[in-house]
Design a protein around this motif. Sequence first.
Motif, mmCIF file in Angstrom:
data_model
loop_
_atom_site.group_PDB
_atom_site.id
_atom_site.type_symbol
_atom_site.label_atom_id
_atom_site.label_comp_id
_atom_site.label_asym_id
_atom_site.label_seq_id
_atom_site.Cartn_x
_atom_site.Cartn_y
_atom_site.Cartn_z
ATOM 1 N N GLY A 393 39.226 42.928 46.123
ATOM 2 C CA GLY A 393 40.025 42.433 47.073
ATOM 3 C C GLY A 393 40.748 41.964 46.120
ATOM 4 N N GLU A 394 42.137 41.483 47.626
ATOM 5 C CA GLU A 394 43.431 42.077 48.477
ATOM 6 C C GLU A 394 43.528 40.801 47.938
ATOM 7 O OE1 GLU A 394 46.548 42.745 52.157
ATOM 8 O OE2 GLU A 394 43.757 42.666 52.398
ATOM 9 N N VAL A 395 45.072 41.177 46.705
ATOM 10 C CA VAL A 395 45.869 39.913 46.583
ATOM 11 C C VAL A 395 47.684 40.245 47.384
ATOM 12 C CG1 VAL A 395 47.258 39.011 44.398
ATOM 13 C CG2 VAL A 395 44.716 40.667 43.937
ATOM 14 N N GLY A 396 47.334 39.291 47.424
ATOM 15 C CA GLY A 396 48.778 38.845 48.111
ATOM 16 C C GLY A 396 49.527 38.770 47.189
ATOM 17 N N LEU A 397 51.174 39.145 48.305
ATOM 18 C CA LEU A 397 51.987 38.393 47.167
ATOM 19 C C LEU A 397 52.907 36.857 46.183
ATOM 20 C CD1 LEU A 397 55.107 39.953 49.425
ATOM 21 C CD2 LEU A 397 53.820 40.643 46.795
ATOM 22 N N ALA A 398 51.854 35.934 47.389
ATOM 23 C CA ALA A 398 51.691 34.147 46.797
ATOM 24 C C ALA A 398 50.938 34.765 46.125
ATOM 25 C CB ALA A 398 51.722 33.968 48.000
ATOM 26 N N GLY A 399 50.086 35.613 45.427
ATOM 27 C CA GLY A 399 48.385 35.650 44.669
ATOM 28 C C GLY A 399 47.496 34.830 44.841
ATOM 29 N N GLU A 400 47.336 34.886 46.149
ATOM 30 C CA GLU A 400 46.433 34.844 46.708
ATOM 31 C C GLU A 400 45.559 35.466 46.767
ATOM 32 O OE1 GLU A 400 47.970 35.946 50.641
ATOM 33 O OE2 GLU A 400 48.613 34.938 47.901
ATOM 34 N N VAL A 401 44.125 35.967 46.877
ATOM 35 C CA VAL A 401 43.154 36.881 47.060
ATOM 36 C C VAL A 401 42.126 36.640 47.820
ATOM 37 C CG1 VAL A 401 40.910 37.786 45.315
ATOM 38 C CG2 VAL A 401 42.847 36.374 43.999
ATOM 39 N N ARG A 402 42.545 37.937 48.874
ATOM 40 C CA ARG A 402 41.499 37.722 50.194
ATOM 41 C C ARG A 402 41.030 38.692 50.190
ATOM 42 N NH1 ARG A 402 47.020 39.169 53.960
ATOM 43 N NH2 ARG A 402 48.950 37.217 52.504
ATOM 44 N N PRO A 403 39.953 38.386 51.355
ATOM 45 C CA PRO A 403 38.911 38.893 51.565
ATOM 46 C C PRO A 403 38.619 40.572 51.652
ATOM 47 C CG PRO A 403 38.928 37.319 53.027
ATOM 48 C CD PRO A 403 39.829 37.172 52.853
ATOM 49 N N ALA A 404 37.455 41.182 51.202
ATOM 50 C CA ALA A 404 37.204 42.864 51.425
ATOM 51 C C ALA A 404 36.575 43.067 53.204
ATOM 52 C CB ALA A 404 37.017 43.441 50.650
ATOM 53 N N PRO A 405 36.809 43.668 54.187
ATOM 54 C CA PRO A 405 35.899 43.393 54.754
ATOM 55 C C PRO A 405 34.286 43.914 54.301
ATOM 56 C CG PRO A 405 37.388 45.097 54.978
ATOM 57 C CD PRO A 405 37.958 44.629 54.128
ATOM 58 N N ARG A 406 33.762 43.299 55.324
ATOM 59 C CA ARG A 406 32.005 44.325 54.675
ATOM 60 C C ARG A 406 31.613 44.013 52.970
ATOM 61 N NH1 ARG A 406 32.134 49.636 57.383
ATOM 62 N NH2 ARG A 406 30.241 49.699 56.359
ATOM 63 N N GLY A 407 32.248 42.914 52.737
ATOM 64 C CA GLY A 407 31.798 42.278 51.535
ATOM 65 C C GLY A 407 30.397 42.451 50.726
ATOM 66 N N GLN A 408 29.404 41.646 51.584
ATOM 67 C CA GLN A 408 27.880 42.597 51.658
ATOM 68 C C GLN A 408 27.854 43.178 51.235
ATOM 69 O OE1 GLN A 408 25.985 38.746 50.984
ATOM 70 N NE2 GLN A 408 28.579 38.268 51.664
ATOM 71 N N GLU A 409 27.690 44.468 51.833
ATOM 72 C CA GLU A 409 27.454 46.019 51.688
ATOM 73 C C GLU A 409 27.657 46.359 50.726
ATOM 74 O OE1 GLU A 409 28.131 48.222 54.775
ATOM 75 O OE2 GLU A 409 27.663 46.720 56.572
ATOM 76 N N ARG A 410 29.078 45.508 49.604
ATOM 77 C CA ARG A 410 29.305 46.091 48.498
ATOM 78 C C ARG A 410 28.481 45.361 47.038
ATOM 79 N NH1 ARG A 410 35.483 47.402 49.761
ATOM 80 N NH2 ARG A 410 36.538 47.340 51.494
ATOM 81 N N GLY A 418 23.052 48.397 39.459
ATOM 82 C CA GLY A 418 22.854 47.405 37.944
ATOM 83 C C GLY A 418 23.421 46.884 37.463
ATOM 84 N N PHE A 419 24.885 46.257 38.118
ATOM 85 C CA PHE A 419 26.046 45.602 37.368
ATOM 86 C C PHE A 419 25.467 44.024 37.808
ATOM 87 C CE2 PHE A 419 27.759 50.086 38.603
ATOM 88 C CZ PHE A 419 28.521 49.355 37.642
ATOM 89 N N SER A 420 25.820 43.447 36.490
ATOM 90 C CA SER A 420 25.624 41.839 36.697
ATOM 91 C C SER A 420 26.558 41.424 36.994
ATOM 92 C CB SER A 420 24.976 42.214 34.982
ATOM 93 O OG SER A 420 25.871 42.317 34.068
ATOM 94 N N VAL A 421 28.032 41.351 36.731
ATOM 95 C CA VAL A 421 28.860 40.074 37.100
ATOM 96 C C VAL A 421 30.042 40.735 37.490
ATOM 97 C CG1 VAL A 421 30.637 38.812 36.217
ATOM 98 C CG2 VAL A 421 28.165 39.163 34.602
ATOM 99 N N ALA A 422 30.429 40.208 38.912
ATOM 100 C CA ALA A 422 31.451 40.145 39.934
ATOM 101 C C ALA A 422 32.283 39.017 40.016
ATOM 102 C CB ALA A 422 30.327 40.699 41.141
ATOM 103 N N ILE A 423 33.639 39.075 40.023
ATOM 104 C CA ILE A 423 34.513 38.560 40.759
ATOM 105 C C ILE A 423 34.930 39.642 42.122
ATOM 106 C CG2 ILE A 423 37.505 37.976 39.897
ATOM 107 C CD1 ILE A 423 36.361 37.863 37.134
ATOM 108 N N VAL A 424 35.193 38.066 42.985
ATOM 109 C CA VAL A 424 35.662 39.132 43.895
ATOM 110 C C VAL A 424 35.755 37.087 45.097
ATOM 111 C CG1 VAL A 424 32.870 39.576 44.576
ATOM 112 C CG2 VAL A 424 33.359 37.380 45.509
ATOM 113 N N PRO A 425 36.576 37.247 45.993
ATOM 114 C CA PRO A 425 36.799 36.780 47.041
ATOM 115 C C PRO A 425 36.175 35.893 47.583
ATOM 116 C CG PRO A 425 37.821 38.651 47.704
ATOM 117 C CD PRO A 425 36.715 39.176 46.816
ATOM 118 N N LYS A 426 36.817 34.098 47.501
ATOM 119 C CA LYS A 426 36.000 34.127 47.954
ATOM 120 C C LYS A 426 34.761 33.994 49.197
ATOM 121 C CE LYS A 426 35.777 28.128 48.109
ATOM 122 N NZ LYS A 426 36.062 27.392 47.481
#
Length: 459
Positions: A393-410, A418-426
């Motif tokens: 995820g991209e993080v802006g100067l205001a502290g917000e977590v912005r989406p990354a392109p094509r998140g579903q494919e990632r 086999g990864f089990s936990v992910a923290i991603v932009p909303k």
Amino acid sequence: MAKDKTIYVCNECGGTSPRWLGKCPACGAWNTLTESVAESGGAAPKNRFAALAKTAEVMPLASIEARDVQRTPTGHEELDRVLGGGIVEGGVVLIGGDPGIGKSTLLLQALDSLQRAGQGTLYVTGEESGAQVALRARRLGIEGSQVQVLAEIQLEKILATLDAVKPAIAVIDSIQTVYSEQLTSAPGSVAQVRECAAHLTRAAKASGTAIVLVGHVTKEGALAGPRVLEHMVDTVLYFEGDTHSSFRLVRAIKNRFGAVNEIGVFAMTDKGLKGVSNPSAIFLSQHAQPVPGSCVMVTLEGTRPLLVELQALVDSGGPSPRRLSVGLERDRLAMLLAVLHRHAGVACMDQDVFVNAVGGVRISEPAADLAVMLAITSSLRGRALPKGFIAFGEVGLAGEVRPAPRGQERLKEAAKLGFSVAIVPKANAPKGGARAFEGLKIVAVERIEEALAALRDLE
């Protein structure tokens, strides 16, 4: 036959000079005069590039038939991926890379595969003799190959051979060694490279032969010769990788017949270059147990998602703490440290911070921001992230977590490995909120402080 007279033309204003000068006498620009052939007097001769300008009528765009180009697979899946599916008839490909990186090896293997598939092939070598090419083929385990080999550097003889043999694909190794009799300058000069590339491009378009040009690179890593060389060709490939490592990356910088920024991953073996079907394994360290300062992210190279491990080391520094990053932008690292301090209360002002992307990969997209910040926090606290954890995820100067392109494919790539936990932009979370995604638990966050709080809950 007497050689054509040469003049020097300014690249900026088009002014001419009978001899080379450091400064253009017409516009005053420095180092812009390049050698070219002077036009003969009398009746205007037929232009030597006339075959490139095919006659056509003006037509509405809707009336022009859009046809897919026919591709010929090279027999190497990773190379076909970079080319967009295979070799295109009449296409011109320019491939550059450091000396000894494996350009000639890969092309010789590809030509042998094409020849065994029934395609006519020609390998023009200007840097080696035919015996040296045969010796390399023997080292690669290529036996009984019928690839036609020509050791020649004169352009006119190469064009005559192309017209006589009529191969489906020809390799010119390398364009910097070829010279034309129409110019008096040495092979490798700006004028020779430009002139030879233009004639070879014309021959490819007129005959339908696909031509691959091997190009040298400068010490900065850019393709040597005039920049117009990259504009002439249809596809530009860069061969990347450390000569001390067994892995090589072939990256498409320009492709008129496919997607750009695609990469092919190869492993150098004693039998040549072999394609790597699961390149994510290269960029992940094999830890028996999770270690502090390590976070895995999913980056995109063209259309291919890759899992890359980012490592951070936070250590006590002196009065001038260091900020060093390998594979990521240093300025972005300084910005992320400031955001981490201001919005999450994690201070590294008196600490040395080192960040590294494992495997020598270079990450230019901002989707690595969240993983970098979590790795820094993990190293500072001395606590490892959970096993099977990823973040992007991209993080802006205001502290917000912005989406990354094509998140579903990632997320699909992470779940597949086999990864089990992910923290991603909303915004990248699957529809329906933070739910399991093929065995992957997804935690969606909107701000960096939420990400750190979610990480503490997972521990």
